[in-house]
Motif scaffolding. Structure first.
Motif, mmCIF file in Angstrom:
data_model
loop_
_atom_site.group_PDB
_atom_site.id
_atom_site.type_symbol
_atom_site.label_atom_id
_atom_site.label_comp_id
_atom_site.label_asym_id
_atom_site.label_seq_id
_atom_site.Cartn_x
_atom_site.Cartn_y
_atom_site.Cartn_z
ATOM 1 N N SER A 91 -37.464 -4.969 55.047
ATOM 2 C CA SER A 91 -38.556 -4.430 55.852
ATOM 3 C C SER A 91 -39.565 -3.680 54.990
ATOM 4 O O SER A 91 -40.783 -3.822 55.158
ATOM 5 N N GLN A 92 -39.062 -2.901 54.032
ATOM 6 C CA GLN A 92 -39.954 -2.164 53.128
ATOM 7 C C GLN A 92 -40.811 -3.123 52.300
ATOM 8 O O GLN A 92 -41.961 -2.815 51.983
ATOM 9 N N ALA A 93 -40.249 -4.281 51.976
ATOM 10 C CA ALA A 93 -40.991 -5.285 51.219
ATOM 11 C C ALA A 93 -41.949 -6.081 52.110
ATOM 12 O O ALA A 93 -42.661 -6.956 51.620
ATOM 13 N N LYS A 94 -41.950 -5.766 53.410
ATOM 14 C CA LYS A 94 -42.835 -6.412 54.398
ATOM 15 C C LYS A 94 -42.616 -7.926 54.469
ATOM 16 O O LYS A 94 -43.566 -8.716 54.570
ATOM 17 N N ILE A 95 -41.335 -8.299 54.403
ATOM 18 C CA ILE A 95 -40.955 -9.710 54.535
ATOM 19 C C ILE A 95 -40.285 -9.893 55.891
ATOM 20 O O ILE A 95 -39.365 -9.150 56.238
ATOM 21 N N PRO A 96 -40.732 -10.861 56.685
ATOM 22 C CA PRO A 96 -40.216 -11.019 58.052
ATOM 23 C C PRO A 96 -38.731 -11.374 58.098
ATOM 24 O O PRO A 96 -38.224 -12.130 57.272
ATOM 25 N N TYR A 97 -38.076 -10.800 59.109
ATOM 26 C CA TYR A 97 -36.675 -11.115 59.388
ATOM 27 C C TYR A 97 -36.559 -11.561 60.848
ATOM 28 O O TYR A 97 -36.896 -10.816 61.766
ATOM 29 N N ILE A 98 -36.078 -12.798 61.043
ATOM 30 C CA ILE A 98 -35.856 -13.329 62.385
ATOM 31 C C ILE A 98 -34.349 -13.451 62.606
ATOM 32 O O ILE A 98 -33.640 -14.029 61.790
ATOM 33 N N SER A 99 -33.875 -12.882 63.702
ATOM 34 C CA SER A 99 -32.457 -12.951 64.035
ATOM 35 C C SER A 99 -32.273 -13.894 65.215
ATOM 36 O O SER A 99 -32.893 -13.726 66.268
ATOM 37 N N LEU A 100 -31.423 -14.908 65.031
ATOM 38 C CA LEU A 100 -31.106 -15.861 66.093
ATOM 39 C C LEU A 100 -29.656 -15.654 66.511
ATOM 40 O O LEU A 100 -28.736 -15.834 65.717
ATOM 41 N N LEU A 101 -29.452 -15.279 67.762
ATOM 42 C CA LEU A 101 -28.117 -15.025 68.294
ATOM 43 C C LEU A 101 -27.665 -16.237 69.091
ATOM 44 O O LEU A 101 -28.351 -16.688 70.005
ATOM 45 N N THR A 102 -26.506 -16.785 68.731
ATOM 46 C CA THR A 102 -25.972 -17.966 69.404
ATOM 47 C C THR A 102 -24.614 -17.624 70.009
ATOM 48 O O THR A 102 -24.112 -16.511 69.864
ATOM 49 N N ASP A 103 -24.031 -18.584 70.678
ATOM 50 C CA ASP A 103 -22.787 -18.343 71.421
ATOM 51 C C ASP A 103 -21.547 -18.523 70.550
ATOM 52 O O ASP A 103 -21.363 -19.607 69.982
ATOM 53 N N PRO A 104 -20.690 -17.488 70.406
ATOM 54 C CA PRO A 104 -20.859 -16.116 70.866
ATOM 55 C C PRO A 104 -21.331 -15.224 69.713
ATOM 56 O O PRO A 104 -21.082 -15.519 68.545
ATOM 57 N N THR A 105 -21.991 -14.127 70.036
ATOM 58 C CA THR A 105 -22.321 -13.106 69.037
ATOM 59 C C THR A 105 -21.757 -11.784 69.549
ATOM 60 O O THR A 105 -22.260 -11.226 70.525
ATOM 61 N N THR A 106 -20.696 -11.316 68.909
ATOM 62 C CA THR A 106 -19.979 -10.154 69.435
ATOM 63 C C THR A 106 -19.550 -9.220 68.303
ATOM 64 O O THR A 106 -19.700 -9.516 67.121
ATOM 65 N N GLY A 107 -18.981 -8.076 68.689
ATOM 66 C CA GLY A 107 -18.374 -7.138 67.761
ATOM 67 C C GLY A 107 -19.353 -6.525 66.778
ATOM 68 O O GLY A 107 -20.521 -6.272 67.078
ATOM 69 N N GLY A 108 -18.850 -6.313 65.554
ATOM 70 C CA GLY A 108 -19.634 -5.640 64.523
ATOM 71 C C GLY A 108 -20.873 -6.392 64.099
ATOM 72 O O GLY A 108 -21.819 -5.795 63.588
ATOM 73 N N VAL A 109 -20.910 -7.715 64.324
ATOM 74 C CA VAL A 109 -22.113 -8.495 64.009
ATOM 75 C C VAL A 109 -23.240 -8.077 64.945
ATOM 76 O O VAL A 109 -24.379 -7.852 64.522
ATOM 77 N N THR A 110 -22.927 -7.974 66.245
ATOM 78 C CA THR A 110 -23.925 -7.513 67.213
ATOM 79 C C THR A 110 -24.362 -6.087 66.895
ATOM 80 O O THR A 110 -25.539 -5.732 67.061
ATOM 81 N N ALA A 111 -23.414 -5.269 66.438
ATOM 82 C CA ALA A 111 -23.698 -3.854 66.176
ATOM 83 C C ALA A 111 -24.427 -3.637 64.861
ATOM 84 O O ALA A 111 -24.743 -2.497 64.517
ATOM 85 N N SER A 112 -24.724 -4.700 64.125
ATOM 86 C CA SER A 112 -25.433 -4.522 62.851
ATOM 87 C C SER A 112 -26.567 -5.531 62.740
ATOM 88 O O SER A 112 -27.538 -5.461 63.498
ATOM 89 N N TYR A 113 -26.466 -6.487 61.840
ATOM 90 C CA TYR A 113 -27.629 -7.308 61.485
ATOM 91 C C TYR A 113 -28.152 -8.199 62.612
ATOM 92 O O TYR A 113 -29.326 -8.539 62.626
ATOM 93 N N ALA A 114 -27.309 -8.571 63.578
ATOM 94 C CA ALA A 114 -27.775 -9.489 64.626
ATOM 95 C C ALA A 114 -28.872 -8.883 65.490
ATOM 96 O O ALA A 114 -29.724 -9.604 66.017
ATOM 97 N N MET A 115 -28.874 -7.563 65.643
ATOM 98 C CA MET A 115 -29.846 -6.912 66.535
ATOM 99 C C MET A 115 -30.979 -6.215 65.777
ATOM 100 O O MET A 115 -31.738 -5.454 66.376
#
Length: 281
Positions: free
Chosen positions: A190-214
């Motif tokens: 983000s500091q480098a101003k480079i876009p990050y797109i997160s795609l959540l597919t079935d299923p996305t749960t646990g610590g993944v949801t609680a970190s980079y997925a969101m």
């Protein structure tokens, strides 16, 4: 008297003449239960042609769908998990890893690649649910971290495709550390101003949801995807209340403000390309 007489009931074929359908020729939709021909399924981006159900697929299929002509350079392909805790449950962790590698042909629950979608450069990391439930271990975190470093170095947008049951319990704290590690790397992106797109597919749960997925600049999901932290049963037992209809579906999560878009897989490549062009300009 009937004007015809049936000589034989039904049609019989000798055992020698019977032919089995080749493995992998047909699939069954988990939702509507209708038979799907593999060629039609591939052409339809692994979406049921009858009910639009999005079948679960892995990194191989997502790379086919997204990268132009399925042409890409795989990144950090040879990273494999260690066994820092010498963990054993019903079997040693090392045996489980070997079995998963043999079954899936993968080194771990994630692959990374760089290529183009509609002419736009993109780094993609994609999780594979068939490898120990898409669990987030040290290799998953390390590949994401290195892929983000690659994006920063080459100034290329980053796409994360999440599909996971959560943290990998066999690595305990080493797995949980990946939440902070990947989140810190995304802050640098983000500091480098480079876009990050997160795609959540079935299923996305646990610590993944609680970190980079969101944490995406844009968070998108496929229709009907299960998205949440704890499972519905655990939540219901904790709060002692019935859960709302459609709880933890992508549509429910969108309605409550945690997603920006729900995108059909058949339109995903065009939608991502439009995002990249918009953010570049």
């Amino acid at each position: 008297m009937a004007w015809f007489k049936r000589e034989k009931k039904g049609i019989s074929t000798s055992t020698e003449e019977k032919k089995e359908a080749p493995d992998g020729l047909w699939n069954k939709c988990p939702n509507c239960k209708k038979a799907l021909h593999s060629a039609d399924l591939i052409e339809n981006k692994y979406v049921c042609q009858y009910c639009d159900y999005h079948l679960r697929v892995g990194s191989k299929e997502y790379f086919q769908v997204l990268f132009d002509d399925n042409t890409f350079e795989e990144l950090f392909a040879n990273l494999t998990s260690g066994d820092p805790l010498k963990f054993t449950d019903s079997k040693p962790y090392t045996d489980r890893l070997v079995e998963s590698m043999a079954k899936t042909g993968l080194k771990d629950a994630i692959r990374a690649g760089v290529g183009k979608i509609e002419g736009e450069d993109l780094v993609i990391t994609c999780m594979d649910f068939n490898f120990i439930g898409g669990s987030m271990g040290s290799v998953v975190g390390e590949k994401i971290a290195r892929s983000i470093d690659y994006s920063i170095k080459h100034k290329i947008p980053f796409l994360m495709i999440s599909k996971s049951g959560g943290a990998r319990m066999m690595e305990a704290a080493f797995s949980l550390m990946q939440m902070a590690k990947t989140s810190a790397k995304l802050a640098l992106l983000s500091q480098a101003k480079i876009p990050y797109i997160s795609l959540l597919t079935d299923p996305t749960t646990g610590g993944v949801t609680a970190s980079y997925a969101m944490l995406g600049d844009i968070n998108i999901a496929e229709p009907g995807s299960l998205i949440g932290f704890a499972g519905p049963r655990v939540i219901k037992e904790t709060i002692k209340k019935d859960l709302p209809k459609g709880f933890q579906t992508a549509e429910f999560v969108l309605e409550h403000g945690f997603l920006d878009f729900i995108v059909d897989r058949r339109a995903m490549k065009a939608k991502l390309a439009s995002f990249l062009k918009m953010m570049k300009n």
